[in-house]
Design a protein around this motif. Structure first.
Motif, mmCIF file in Angstrom:
data_model
loop_
_atom_site.group_PDB
_atom_site.id
_atom_site.type_symbol
_atom_site.label_atom_id
_atom_site.label_comp_id
_atom_site.label_asym_id
_atom_site.label_seq_id
_atom_site.Cartn_x
_atom_site.Cartn_y
_atom_site.Cartn_z
ATOM 1 N N PRO A 109 12.885 -2.015 1.471
ATOM 2 C CA PRO A 109 11.508 -2.226 1.018
ATOM 3 C C PRO A 109 10.657 -2.940 2.067
ATOM 4 N N SER A 110 11.266 -3.898 2.765
ATOM 5 C CA SER A 110 10.602 -4.556 3.890
ATOM 6 C C SER A 110 11.583 -5.511 4.555
ATOM 7 N N LYS A 111 11.633 -5.462 5.892
ATOM 8 C CA LYS A 111 12.437 -6.436 6.611
ATOM 9 C C LYS A 111 11.667 -7.736 6.807
ATOM 10 N N GLN A 112 10.362 -7.645 6.690
ATOM 11 C CA GLN A 112 9.508 -8.825 6.844
ATOM 12 C C GLN A 112 9.246 -9.457 5.485
ATOM 13 N N LYS A 113 9.448 -10.753 5.395
ATOM 14 C CA LYS A 113 9.179 -11.455 4.147
ATOM 15 C C LYS A 113 7.695 -11.789 4.052
ATOM 16 N N PHE A 114 7.183 -11.766 2.834
ATOM 17 C CA PHE A 114 5.792 -12.154 2.618
ATOM 18 C C PHE A 114 5.606 -12.594 1.170
ATOM 19 N N ASP A 115 4.552 -13.338 0.955
ATOM 20 C CA ASP A 115 4.235 -13.869 -0.368
ATOM 21 C C ASP A 115 2.717 -14.004 -0.427
ATOM 22 N N VAL A 116 2.056 -13.036 -1.074
ATOM 23 C CA VAL A 116 0.592 -12.999 -1.040
ATOM 24 C C VAL A 116 0.017 -12.796 -2.432
ATOM 25 N N VAL A 117 -1.187 -13.290 -2.617
ATOM 26 C CA VAL A 117 -1.986 -12.992 -3.805
ATOM 27 C C VAL A 117 -3.196 -12.209 -3.327
ATOM 28 N N VAL A 118 -3.383 -11.019 -3.890
ATOM 29 C CA VAL A 118 -4.456 -10.133 -3.444
ATOM 30 C C VAL A 118 -5.791 -10.633 -3.992
ATOM 31 N N PRO A 119 -6.746 -10.949 -3.107
ATOM 32 C CA PRO A 119 -8.052 -11.451 -3.569
ATOM 33 C C PRO A 119 -8.867 -10.382 -4.288
ATOM 34 N N GLU A 120 -9.886 -10.807 -4.981
ATOM 35 C CA GLU A 120 -10.810 -9.895 -5.632
ATOM 36 C C GLU A 120 -11.456 -8.980 -4.582
ATOM 37 N N GLY A 121 -11.533 -7.702 -4.905
ATOM 38 C CA GLY A 121 -12.197 -6.757 -4.019
ATOM 39 C C GLY A 121 -11.369 -6.276 -2.848
ATOM 40 N N ARG A 122 -10.042 -6.560 -2.876
ATOM 41 C CA ARG A 122 -9.191 -6.165 -1.748
ATOM 42 C C ARG A 122 -7.898 -5.509 -2.242
ATOM 43 N N LEU A 123 -7.177 -4.885 -1.284
ATOM 44 C CA LEU A 123 -5.930 -4.197 -1.591
ATOM 45 C C LEU A 123 -4.852 -4.587 -0.595
ATOM 46 N N TRP A 124 -3.596 -4.617 -1.065
ATOM 47 C CA TRP A 124 -2.437 -4.794 -0.194
ATOM 48 C C TRP A 124 -1.805 -3.411 -0.029
ATOM 49 N N LEU A 125 -1.746 -2.922 1.223
ATOM 50 C CA LEU A 125 -1.341 -1.549 1.501
ATOM 51 C C LEU A 125 -0.119 -1.499 2.402
ATOM 52 N N MET A 126 0.783 -0.537 2.126
ATOM 53 C CA MET A 126 1.983 -0.358 2.930
ATOM 54 C C MET A 126 2.280 1.129 3.081
ATOM 55 N N GLY A 127 2.934 1.489 4.201
ATOM 56 C CA GLY A 127 3.373 2.858 4.394
ATOM 57 C C GLY A 127 4.684 3.114 3.673
ATOM 58 N N ASP A 128 4.967 4.380 3.362
ATOM 59 C CA ASP A 128 6.217 4.729 2.683
ATOM 60 C C ASP A 128 7.415 4.651 3.634
ATOM 61 N N HIS A 129 7.190 4.953 4.919
ATOM 62 C CA HIS A 129 8.257 4.843 5.914
ATOM 63 C C HIS A 129 8.194 3.422 6.473
ATOM 64 N N ARG A 130 8.761 2.508 5.729
ATOM 65 C CA ARG A 130 8.560 1.079 5.984
ATOM 66 C C ARG A 130 8.958 0.640 7.385
ATOM 67 N N SER A 131 10.010 1.251 7.947
ATOM 68 C CA SER A 131 10.462 0.850 9.276
ATOM 69 C C SER A 131 9.589 1.417 10.388
ATOM 70 N N ARG A 132 8.638 2.298 10.039
ATOM 71 C CA ARG A 132 7.766 2.929 11.034
ATOM 72 C C ARG A 132 6.285 2.685 10.734
ATOM 73 N N SER A 133 6.001 1.812 9.795
ATOM 74 C CA SER A 133 4.620 1.628 9.366
ATOM 75 C C SER A 133 4.047 0.280 9.799
ATOM 76 N N ALA A 134 2.884 0.348 10.462
ATOM 77 C CA ALA A 134 2.093 -0.854 10.729
ATOM 78 C C ALA A 134 1.097 -0.963 9.577
ATOM 79 N N ASP A 135 1.233 -2.003 8.770
ATOM 80 C CA ASP A 135 0.400 -2.091 7.575
ATOM 81 C C ASP A 135 0.030 -3.537 7.273
ATOM 82 N N SER A 136 -0.252 -3.837 6.021
ATOM 83 C CA SER A 136 -0.715 -5.180 5.665
ATOM 84 C C SER A 136 0.250 -6.271 6.091
ATOM 85 N N ARG A 137 1.534 -5.945 6.154
ATOM 86 C CA ARG A 137 2.536 -6.952 6.527
ATOM 87 C C ARG A 137 2.318 -7.509 7.923
#
Length: 224
Positions: free
Chosen positions: A150-178
């Protein structure tokens, strides 16, 4: 050849040119208001979307229904995933825009990712089982590339109003919110930057297929 023969030919070329200009104008209007074409330049959304795919994107998909977890969205990443200016100059930017408009190349500022967190969500990785959690419950993710965590990088976030947390399906090849946690905005993409939703793969022909809207990704009631 006399003047009487040249005149119809000249008028014919004018008609062709006018028709071409009109066709481009209509196409531009349709693509700016209803449906557009985008080129997938990377493997970050495999297996759903592959490198080299051309996709139709509905600009009106979210007009009457809110974006939800699990949706795949195309968005303008300037100011979040990409700088507001490329720094390459207007000539280079214009040339790139033309090839992108025709679906020949990908864009450095337009991205395709999956919505994992919507406004107000508490998204974490990872649980004791190595799974993503949303609001304290495990998120079921059948779309993740086979064999990827699911992710090798750990994170702990609360998504603010008016925003989105986005990730690619190919997690090991995706540059995304993480990868933008320390950047301004913390990897969150403004809702008003969403362009639309992919609805159809149109090229290559052997991958011609509808891109169905995923069922809303709800956290599992069984996992913690």
């Amino acid at each position: 050849m006399d003047t009487s023969e040249r005149q119809p030919r000249k008028q014919g070329w004018r008609f062709v040119l006018l028709a071409l200009v009109l066709a481009i104008a209509i196409s531009g209007l349709v693509r700016s208001l209803w449906v557009d074409v985008y080129y997938i330049p990377s493997e970050s959304m495999e297996p759903l979307l592959g490198t080299g795919d051309r996709i139709l994107v509905s600009r009106t998909a979210f007009a009457s229904e809110a974006i939800q977890r699990g949706d795949v969205v195309v968005f303008d990443g300037r100011g979040s995933f990409a700088p507001l200016s490329s720094g390459k100059g207007p000539l280079v930017d214009t040339s790139a825009a033309v090839t992108q408009w025709f679906g020949l190349t990908g864009s450095d500022t337009t991205y395709v990712k999956r919505v994992i967190g919507i406004p107000g969500d508490h998204v974490q990785c990872c649980s004791s089982e190595g799974r993503l959690t949303v609001n304290g419950q495990v998120l079921e993710e059948p779309y993740v590339y086979p064999g990827d965590e699911p992710s090798k990088q750990k994170f702990d976030v609360v998504v603010p109003e008016g925003r989105l947390w986005l990730m690619g399906d190919h997690r090991s090849r995706s540059a995304d919110s993480r990868g933008l946690l320390g950047a301004p905005g913390g990897g969150m993409v403004p809702l008003d930057r969403v362009i639309g939703r992919p609805v159809q793969i149109i090229w290559p022909l052997d991958r011609f297929a509808e891109v169905p809207r995923s069922p809303q990704a709800e956290p599992s009631k069984n996992g913690q």
